[in-house]
Design a protein around this motif. Sequence first.
Motif: not given
Length: 286
Positions: A73-87
């Motif tokens: 996340i821009k300006g945030d070194r602590r948190h992030q978003l992501g994606m997991i594919t599949g079941n």
Amino acid sequence: MGFGLGGAAGFAAFFMLAAYAWLAKTRPYDETVGALKAAAKENARLRKSLDIALATHDAPVAPARSTRYETPIKGDRRHQLGMITGNLANVLGVDVWVNPENTRMEMSRITEPTISATIRYHGGARDVGGHLVADRIALELTERMAGQTHVAAGQVLTTGPGELRESHGVKRIVHVAAVEGEPASGFRQVMDLNRCVRNLLSEVDRLNETGEELRSVVLPLLGTGGGNSDLGRTAEELASAAVGYFQAHPASRIRTVYLLAYTDAQAEVCRSVLTVLPELNGPTGK
């Protein structure tokens, strides 16, 4: 296929008009009409073939393997978003699984193709034949309802992971009321997805404050299982809500929220959202 149905039909129409103009100048009328009928028949055959090909291409298909992507996340070194594919059943090492439940908090039967059923089955104790013999998560969720028949949309209840702790490394299941049902009408997505995300992340942080270490969350695309919702809008709302939560709670101990993309279509939508959302820097794969 390299082109859409509209483009293919447009190309065919253009071809037919051009052929007509050319034939009108070079052949007698009867031959021109016969050639046009043959071209129209061939065009109909091609359109039918293209319809079948597109239908096959667009059918939801689960990715062959589970892949993870994260984006800061821009300006945030602590948190992030992501994606997991599949079941979801193949996801390992994520602390919190989110269960998109109905407002009655009644888990799906284990034979149904839902996130709820996956969690219920894999979280229960099973005999050597794979049959469920102890319905751990569903029973605990019923206890947490404490006699209530339903909860408000967006409400969350937390249970333990049952057998998922040993098999998948899950520490908590957060059940969020993301769909509402009507007799003989099925389920529909609740209106305020932002509230769902805000409540479930707040609950995870509440548990963190009690000494638990819940650093990652996998979040399915709430309420999209029945096909009665806009997949792109849902993914964008969930991602934006998670970013908004981290912006409002910079000290949150959660590190990563993963959107779960069960099918290839969901993966494309989630990847696009993670790429174009202005608060994010774009996904990187693992």
